[in-house]
Design a protein around this motif. Structure first.
Motif, mmCIF file in Angstrom:
data_model
loop_
_atom_site.group_PDB
_atom_site.id
_atom_site.type_symbol
_atom_site.label_atom_id
_atom_site.label_comp_id
_atom_site.label_asym_id
_atom_site.label_seq_id
_atom_site.Cartn_x
_atom_site.Cartn_y
_atom_site.Cartn_z
ATOM 1 N N PHE A 140 3.472 -4.331 -3.884
ATOM 2 C CA PHE A 140 2.917 -3.032 -4.269
ATOM 3 C C PHE A 140 3.882 -1.925 -3.860
ATOM 4 O O PHE A 140 4.518 -2.005 -2.818
ATOM 5 C CB PHE A 140 1.585 -2.777 -3.548
ATOM 6 C CG PHE A 140 0.520 -3.799 -3.827
ATOM 7 C CD1 PHE A 140 0.526 -5.032 -3.181
ATOM 8 C CD2 PHE A 140 -0.505 -3.526 -4.718
ATOM 9 C CE1 PHE A 140 -0.462 -5.976 -3.432
ATOM 10 C CE2 PHE A 140 -1.491 -4.463 -4.964
ATOM 11 C CZ PHE A 140 -1.472 -5.685 -4.329
ATOM 12 N N TYR A 179 2.079 -2.510 -9.228
ATOM 13 C CA TYR A 179 1.767 -3.798 -8.609
ATOM 14 C C TYR A 179 2.444 -4.919 -9.386
ATOM 15 O O TYR A 179 2.382 -4.949 -10.626
ATOM 16 C CB TYR A 179 0.244 -3.973 -8.595
ATOM 17 C CG TYR A 179 -0.259 -5.389 -8.448
ATOM 18 C CD1 TYR A 179 -1.126 -5.935 -9.394
ATOM 19 C CD2 TYR A 179 0.116 -6.174 -7.360
ATOM 20 C CE1 TYR A 179 -1.591 -7.235 -9.271
ATOM 21 C CE2 TYR A 179 -0.348 -7.467 -7.237
ATOM 22 C CZ TYR A 179 -1.202 -7.994 -8.187
ATOM 23 O OH TYR A 179 -1.670 -9.283 -8.051
ATOM 24 N N GLN A 226 2.829 -9.225 -9.563
ATOM 25 C CA GLN A 226 2.478 -10.566 -9.120
ATOM 26 C C GLN A 226 3.642 -11.451 -9.542
ATOM 27 O O GLN A 226 3.879 -11.654 -10.746
ATOM 28 C CB GLN A 226 1.162 -11.038 -9.741
ATOM 29 C CG GLN A 226 0.710 -12.383 -9.204
ATOM 30 C CD GLN A 226 -0.686 -12.735 -9.681
ATOM 31 O OE1 GLN A 226 -1.590 -11.925 -9.648
ATOM 32 N NE2 GLN A 226 -0.855 -13.960 -10.142
ATOM 33 N N ASP A 282 0.353 -3.931 -13.196
ATOM 34 C CA ASP A 282 -0.278 -2.614 -13.239
ATOM 35 C C ASP A 282 0.778 -1.571 -12.889
ATOM 36 O O ASP A 282 1.362 -1.630 -11.815
ATOM 37 C CB ASP A 282 -1.455 -2.564 -12.255
ATOM 38 C CG ASP A 282 -2.319 -1.312 -12.416
ATOM 39 O OD1 ASP A 282 -1.806 -0.263 -12.842
ATOM 40 O OD2 ASP A 282 -3.516 -1.379 -12.082
ATOM 41 N N SER A 325 -2.840 -13.346 -4.447
ATOM 42 C CA SER A 325 -2.852 -12.606 -5.700
ATOM 43 C C SER A 325 -3.786 -11.424 -5.555
ATOM 44 O O SER A 325 -4.832 -11.525 -4.927
ATOM 45 C CB SER A 325 -3.336 -13.504 -6.851
ATOM 46 O OG SER A 325 -2.462 -14.579 -7.031
ATOM 47 N N GLY A 326 -3.423 -10.334 -6.141
ATOM 48 C CA GLY A 326 -4.292 -9.173 -6.101
ATOM 49 C C GLY A 326 -4.241 -8.462 -4.768
ATOM 50 O O GLY A 326 -3.445 -8.785 -3.887
ATOM 51 N N ALA A 327 -5.136 -7.505 -4.623
ATOM 52 C CA ALA A 327 -5.146 -6.688 -3.406
ATOM 53 C C ALA A 327 -5.860 -7.443 -2.302
ATOM 54 O O ALA A 327 -7.070 -7.596 -2.331
ATOM 55 C CB ALA A 327 -5.833 -5.359 -3.678
ATOM 56 N N ASN A 328 -5.118 -7.932 -1.348
ATOM 57 C CA ASN A 328 -5.691 -8.614 -0.211
ATOM 58 C C ASN A 328 -5.039 -8.021 1.029
ATOM 59 O O ASN A 328 -4.727 -6.840 1.050
ATOM 60 C CB ASN A 328 -5.462 -10.110 -0.336
ATOM 61 C CG ASN A 328 -6.580 -10.897 0.335
ATOM 62 O OD1 ASN A 328 -6.782 -10.801 1.524
ATOM 63 N ND2 ASN A 328 -7.325 -11.658 -0.452
ATOM 64 N N VAL A 329 -4.817 -8.773 2.038
ATOM 65 C CA VAL A 329 -4.202 -8.233 3.252
ATOM 66 C C VAL A 329 -2.771 -7.829 2.931
ATOM 67 O O VAL A 329 -1.947 -8.655 2.547
ATOM 68 C CB VAL A 329 -4.212 -9.281 4.376
ATOM 69 C CG1 VAL A 329 -3.527 -8.711 5.613
ATOM 70 C CG2 VAL A 329 -5.627 -9.726 4.684
ATOM 71 N N LEU A 330 -2.484 -6.549 3.058
ATOM 72 C CA LEU A 330 -1.153 -6.035 2.757
ATOM 73 C C LEU A 330 -0.364 -5.824 4.034
ATOM 74 O O LEU A 330 -0.887 -5.290 5.018
ATOM 75 C CB LEU A 330 -1.244 -4.701 2.013
ATOM 76 C CG LEU A 330 -1.954 -4.686 0.656
ATOM 77 C CD1 LEU A 330 -1.808 -3.315 0.005
ATOM 78 C CD2 LEU A 330 -1.435 -5.761 -0.259
#
Lengths: 114, 109
Positions: free
Chosen positions: A33, A48, A50, A56, A98-103
């Motif tokens: 991100f 973003y 992947q 996105d 994948s996606g918004a998880n722990v950044l």
């Protein structure tokens, strides 16, 4: 590497110059991100990825902003014809999911446009 | 749509408690909480994935009311190290984590 690495840490550009900001995510992290953080504000979503796919890019403020992650690891955020309003800290974050998880965030690249 | 945090700033003495609220106008998949110290990167605190879920981390815990599209962060018996700016982040569509404007927490001895 052990963490997310960003370079340069500080960049001063004259208005109209092009800049490139680099992000080395944690090895193996699939999600990456980019955020823009103005002074005293929260991070604002830019784009973003992947792996190598940019899923996105709705937060990119104009067509002067471009991001890529060609091999699914290192990413570059490029800003063309910089303007004073582009001055901010640009944060990169990666996640092993994948996606918004722990950044995990990098320390950021502070851009100052004169 | 950016979530709204309240209050904007909190000043505490060591040992006091605080609550930071986060609300969204959209349905939420999850809520994230991060803390950022001055000049540093945001650091992950916790993520809440289900409505009503509560999670704890030392003396910091959080709740998530999915129906009300709200989350609250509870800081108990605050320590000097708790000082920083707290951000909630909300996920309303796949992959996009949107942060609030932040709540500045200052803990004095």
């Amino acid at each position: 590497g052990a963490g997310v690495s960003q370079s340069p840490r500080y960049k001063v550009a004259k208005r109209g110059q092009d800049v490139a900001l680099r992000c080395d995510p944690i090895s193996g992290h699939v999600s990456l991100f980019w955020y823009q953080q103005a002074l005293g504000q929260g991070p604002e979503f830019l784009t973003y990825f992947q792996n190598e796919a940019q899923l996105d890019k709705s937060g990119l403020p104009s067509d002067r902003f471009f991001a890529e992650r060609p091999e699914g690891s290192v990413s570059t955020l490029k800003i063309q014809r910089t303007q004073q309003e582009d001055s901010a800290v640009y944060l990169c974050a990666s996640s092993g999911y994948s996606g918004a998880n722990v950044l995990t965030f990098g320390a950021g690249s502070r851009l100052t446009v004169l | 749509q950016q979530p709204v945090q309240s209050p904007q700033a909190v000043i505490l003495r060591e040992g006091e408690d605080a609550v930071i609220n986060c609300s969204s106008s959209k349905a939420l998949y999850s809520v994230h909480w991060y803390r950022q110290k001055h000049g540093e990167a945001p650091v992950f605190l916790m993520i809440l994935l289900k409505g009503g879920e509560q999670k704890g981390h030392d003396k910091i815990s959080a709740s998530f009311n999915e129906k009300k599209q709200q989350s609250s962060l509870y800081l108990t018996a605050s320590q000097l190290s708790y000082s920083g700016t707290y951000f909630c982040g909300t996920v309303t569509s796949y992959g996009k984590l949107t942060f609030g404007q932040g709540t500045i927490l200052t803990v004095h001895p």
